[in-house]
Scaffold this motif. Structure first.
Motif, mmCIF file in Angstrom:
data_model
loop_
_atom_site.group_PDB
_atom_site.id
_atom_site.type_symbol
_atom_site.label_atom_id
_atom_site.label_comp_id
_atom_site.label_asym_id
_atom_site.label_seq_id
_atom_site.Cartn_x
_atom_site.Cartn_y
_atom_site.Cartn_z
ATOM 1 N N SER B 39 5.756 32.665 -8.655
ATOM 2 C CA SER B 39 5.668 31.414 -9.255
ATOM 3 C C SER B 39 4.397 30.584 -9.092
ATOM 4 C CB SER B 39 6.837 30.509 -8.420
ATOM 5 O OG SER B 39 8.052 30.919 -8.440
ATOM 6 N N ARG B 40 4.269 29.790 -9.998
ATOM 7 C CA ARG B 40 3.024 28.796 -9.867
ATOM 8 C C ARG B 40 3.302 27.434 -10.792
ATOM 9 N NH1 ARG B 40 -2.103 28.163 -8.288
ATOM 10 N NH2 ARG B 40 -3.359 27.210 -9.672
ATOM 11 N N GLN B 76 -3.191 36.640 -14.211
ATOM 12 C CA GLN B 76 -4.321 36.364 -13.109
ATOM 13 C C GLN B 76 -3.757 35.936 -11.751
ATOM 14 O OE1 GLN B 76 -6.698 32.959 -14.188
ATOM 15 N NE2 GLN B 76 -7.368 33.946 -16.321
ATOM 16 N N CYS B 77 -2.530 35.801 -11.458
ATOM 17 C CA CYS B 77 -1.630 35.624 -10.372
ATOM 18 C C CYS B 77 -1.474 37.205 -9.764
ATOM 19 C CB CYS B 77 -0.241 35.103 -10.592
ATOM 20 S SG CYS B 77 -0.406 33.323 -10.534
ATOM 21 N N ILE B 78 -1.110 38.037 -10.692
ATOM 22 C CA ILE B 78 -1.077 39.280 -10.347
ATOM 23 C C ILE B 78 -2.293 39.979 -9.573
ATOM 24 C CG2 ILE B 78 -1.013 41.760 -10.876
ATOM 25 C CD1 ILE B 78 1.331 40.875 -12.902
ATOM 26 N N HIS B 79 -3.569 39.440 -10.297
ATOM 27 C CA HIS B 79 -4.929 39.967 -9.749
ATOM 28 C C HIS B 79 -5.434 39.222 -8.558
ATOM 29 C CE1 HIS B 79 -8.687 41.577 -10.022
ATOM 30 N NE2 HIS B 79 -8.489 42.222 -11.025
ATOM 31 N N PHE B 80 -4.570 38.120 -8.071
ATOM 32 C CA PHE B 80 -4.920 37.091 -7.066
ATOM 33 C C PHE B 80 -6.058 36.411 -7.527
ATOM 34 C CE2 PHE B 80 -2.304 36.213 -3.265
ATOM 35 C CZ PHE B 80 -1.310 36.976 -3.422
ATOM 36 N N LEU B 81 -6.588 36.223 -8.947
ATOM 37 C CA LEU B 81 -7.649 35.426 -9.168
ATOM 38 C C LEU B 81 -6.980 33.921 -8.768
ATOM 39 C CD1 LEU B 81 -9.112 37.280 -12.233
ATOM 40 C CD2 LEU B 81 -10.256 36.860 -10.045
ATOM 41 N N THR B 82 -5.804 33.789 -9.545
ATOM 42 C CA THR B 82 -5.195 32.644 -9.095
ATOM 43 C C THR B 82 -3.985 32.875 -8.269
ATOM 44 O OG1 THR B 82 -5.690 32.033 -11.466
ATOM 45 C CG2 THR B 82 -4.141 30.570 -10.299
ATOM 46 N N GLU B 86 4.106 30.794 -4.921
ATOM 47 C CA GLU B 86 5.271 31.624 -4.242
ATOM 48 C C GLU B 86 5.204 33.283 -4.724
ATOM 49 O OE1 GLU B 86 9.134 29.705 -5.006
ATOM 50 O OE2 GLU B 86 8.042 27.764 -4.786
ATOM 51 N N GLY B 87 5.935 34.072 -4.122
ATOM 52 C CA GLY B 87 5.700 35.366 -4.353
ATOM 53 C C GLY B 87 4.752 36.286 -3.707
ATOM 54 N N ASP B 88 4.777 37.649 -4.114
ATOM 55 C CA ASP B 88 3.772 38.406 -3.606
ATOM 56 C C ASP B 88 3.463 39.514 -4.624
ATOM 57 O OD1 ASP B 88 1.932 39.768 -1.730
ATOM 58 O OD2 ASP B 88 3.398 40.074 -0.435
ATOM 59 N N VAL B 89 2.487 40.152 -4.499
ATOM 60 C CA VAL B 89 1.853 41.224 -5.245
ATOM 61 C C VAL B 89 1.730 42.414 -4.200
ATOM 62 C CG1 VAL B 89 0.228 42.206 -6.880
ATOM 63 C CG2 VAL B 89 0.929 39.947 -6.968
ATOM 64 N N LEU B 90 2.337 43.576 -4.606
ATOM 65 C CA LEU B 90 2.208 44.809 -3.841
ATOM 66 C C LEU B 90 1.488 45.777 -4.560
ATOM 67 C CD1 LEU B 90 5.022 43.359 -2.829
ATOM 68 C CD2 LEU B 90 5.105 45.270 -1.263
ATOM 69 N N LEU B 91 0.251 46.278 -4.062
ATOM 70 C CA LEU B 91 -0.271 47.527 -4.429
ATOM 71 C C LEU B 91 -0.406 48.802 -3.769
ATOM 72 C CD1 LEU B 91 -2.056 48.474 -7.011
ATOM 73 C CD2 LEU B 91 -4.022 47.861 -5.497
ATOM 74 N N GLU B 94 1.152 47.688 -0.248
ATOM 75 C CA GLU B 94 0.390 46.485 0.595
ATOM 76 C C GLU B 94 0.430 45.259 -0.160
ATOM 77 O OE1 GLU B 94 -3.310 47.543 2.401
ATOM 78 O OE2 GLU B 94 -3.291 49.652 1.680
ATOM 79 N N SER B 95 0.789 44.332 0.884
ATOM 80 C CA SER B 95 1.109 43.017 0.417
ATOM 81 C C SER B 95 -0.364 42.105 0.338
ATOM 82 C CB SER B 95 1.881 42.365 1.225
ATOM 83 O OG SER B 95 1.814 40.996 1.164
ATOM 84 N N ALA B 96 -0.684 41.715 -0.957
ATOM 85 C CA ALA B 96 -1.859 40.996 -1.081
ATOM 86 C C ALA B 96 -1.735 39.371 -0.581
ATOM 87 C CB ALA B 96 -2.182 40.645 -2.595
ATOM 88 N N ARG B 97 -0.579 39.049 -0.308
ATOM 89 C CA ARG B 97 -0.223 37.800 0.283
ATOM 90 C C ARG B 97 -0.769 37.979 1.752
ATOM 91 N NH1 ARG B 97 0.406 33.056 -1.535
ATOM 92 N NH2 ARG B 97 2.127 33.091 -3.017
#
Lengths: 240, 278
Positions: B39-40, B76-82, B86-91, B94-97
């Motif tokens: 969420s953003r 951009q949120c998935i890339h964590f550029l922005t 809320e929420g997280d991205v796992l690659l 591994e959690s980016a958060r």
């Protein structure tokens, strides 16, 4: 004394001496001013809000007051602090209070560097802001840290855009170095005034001095054009 | 056809959405990349509203939808550029958060990003655009970085353009350089944000061919595009995004078949009218 004889034996040797002093003021002032401009410009663009406000205040003060007033403040005004300190705390504080007594040379370089830095920071700030946000995002997407993004991507591109403005400021600096005579520096204009008053040959003295400044400015312009050409980007008029 | 993002709005978790935070702690990664409940909000507007999606290795998913729907923001949120609110991205699980700022830089290296405006570094040649991150981020010696840059430029058909600067390249060539730049970092996943939208129709083909080759080579990709005709032959799943949510998802055949009555079908038929093709 004949005119040629006056030029050869009196005027030119004196002006050459003054030129050396002028160059000794201009070069460190330009380098320090530019370095300060880069730091302040970067800080105002990328820094935290408190830093931006602090640096904005510096720029507002140094751009908003006459350089002559600043110069006199550094040379004549600052020693008042040392007088006050010694009167208040005794002669024991002398090693510390002496720091407020600047030599004419130190006062000149300080005033010119601080004033030039304020103007340079505006050129740098504008150049940094003109770099597209997309380039910043692309660098971040590749894994650059914020510092790497600034120094490796933003700064080289911004430097090219800032160069004409910064060069212009250096040319101004060459000319306003003549104010150093107010604080007893025998630089180019100071020497000209000295000779003109002594021999009552004002026209020749100041014309010759103007030619010296013109030569200095022409040399600086040539060096800046050369730098702009060397740093130009093929095919991109905005970065050339 | 399946509906919904993390939650469909009717309270149903979307298939493949993995919106549950509990999923994070299950040990091994089930998917290569997962976005969980992203969420953003910006300027008082909810740009993304609990979006979830996942990508398996070698998979290509296509995000479509109207402008302003949140597609670019999601990438951009998935890339964590922005960073998402809320929420997280796992690659790879591994959690980016939970990563430090330094580790976020490492995380970003693993995900290639292609922008619609190319975002090449204007002051660097094509070769240096590709090599700069290899040298400064990966720490490769200059010679090795240039060799790698040359091979990536060759891969996208620009071996002979290495010395040219962005201003001397066509739009299609610029986009191919940006793809080469991303590929040089050996990303696990590529995010493509409308890679052909800023190109003349004549230049689109050369970029699509590179994307096609990448897909054939097994690259995992999430692509925002309006090139529906091209995308439907490559992907097994379309995600339709609107108002910050994934409102429809399913195979192109399912979503685009005549009479399906889906928002995707309606949107794509309007696109076809504009683009003059199927």
């Amino acid at each position: 004394m004949g005119t040629l004889e006056f030029y050869r034996t009196i005027l030119f040797p004196a002006l050459n001496q003054g030129l050396r002093v002028s160059v000794a003021i201009i070069i460190p002032s330009a380098i320090l001013g530019l370095a300060l401009g880069v730091l302040v410009g970067a800080g105002r663009t990328l820094g935290k809000p408190w830093l931006t406000r602090l640096l904005d205040a510096y720029v507002a003060v140094f751009r908003g007051t006459p350089l002559l007033v600043q110069l006199m403040m550094w040379f004549y005004g600052l020693p008042t602090i040392s007088v006050f300190l010694e009167a208040r705390f005794g002669p024991g504080v002398r090693p510390f209070s002496d720091a407020f007594r600047l030599s004419p040379y130190a006062a000149s370089v300080t005033a010119f560097a601080l004033c030039s830095g304020a103007y340079q920071s505006e050129y740098i700030r504008g150049a940094i802001l003109s770099i597209k946000r997309g380039q910043f995002l692309a660098a971040q997407a590749l894994g650059f840290t914020r510092g790497q993004t600034f120094w490796r991507i933003t700064a080289p591109a911004a430097a090219r855009r800032a160069l004409p403005g910064c060069g212009n400021e250096i040319i101004y600096l060459i000319k306003y170095s003549s104010l150093a005579m107010i604080v007893t520096m025998s630089e180019l204009t100071g020497k000209a005034k000295e000779i003109a008053s002594l021999y009552f040959r004002h026209l020749e003295c100041y014309l010759a001095t103007a030619c010296y400044y013109l030569a200095l400015v022409t040399l600086a312009t040539w060096l800046l054009s050369y730098a702009e050409k060397r740093l130009s980007i093929p095919g991109d008029p905005s970065l050339s | 056809m399946a509906l919904g993002g993390a939650m469909t709005g009717k309270g149903q978790p979307a298939p493949g959405g993995n919106g549950s935070p509990a999923f994070r702690g299950d040990g091994g990664a089930r998917h290569l990349l997962e976005a969980c409940g992203i969420s953003r909000t910006a300027g008082g507007k909810r740009l993304l509203d609990g979006v979830s999606l996942s990508l398996d290795r070698g998979e290509l998913k296509v995000l479509i939808g109207p402008s302003g729907g949140g597609k670019s923001t999601l990438l951009q949120c998935i890339h964590f550029l922005t960073p998402p609110d809320e929420g997280d991205v796992l690659l790879d699980g591994e959690s980016a958060r939970e990563m430090s700022r330094k580790n976020i830089c490492l995380f970003r290296r693993e995900i290639g990003m292609i922008f619609q405006d190319f975002n090449l570094f204007d002051h660097l040649s094509a070769r240096d655009n590709v090599a700069v991150a290899l040298r400064r981020v990966k720490g490769l010696p200059k010679k090795l970085a240039y060799e790698r840059a040359a091979s990536e430029l060759e891969r996208v058909g620009l071996a002979d353009k290495w010395a040219l600067y962005p201003a001397q390249l066509s739009g299609g060539q610029k986009q191919r350089v940006s793809i080469a730049r991303a590929l040089a970092m050996d990303p696990k996943v590529m995010l493509l944000d409308e890679p052909t939208s800023a190109l003349d129709p004549e230049l689109i083909g050369e970029v699509l061919k590179v994307i096609h080759d990448l897909h054939d080579g097994g690259m995992t990709m999430l692509m925002v595009t309006h090139q529906v005709g091209f995308a439907k032959h490559l992907t097994r799943e379309f995600l339709f995004m609107e108002d910050g949510r994934i409102t429809e998802r399913g195979s192109p055949e399912e979503l685009l078949k005549d009479g399906s009555g889906t928002r995707t079908s309606d949107f794509c038929s309007k696109l076809s009218e504009i683009q003059g093709g199927p």
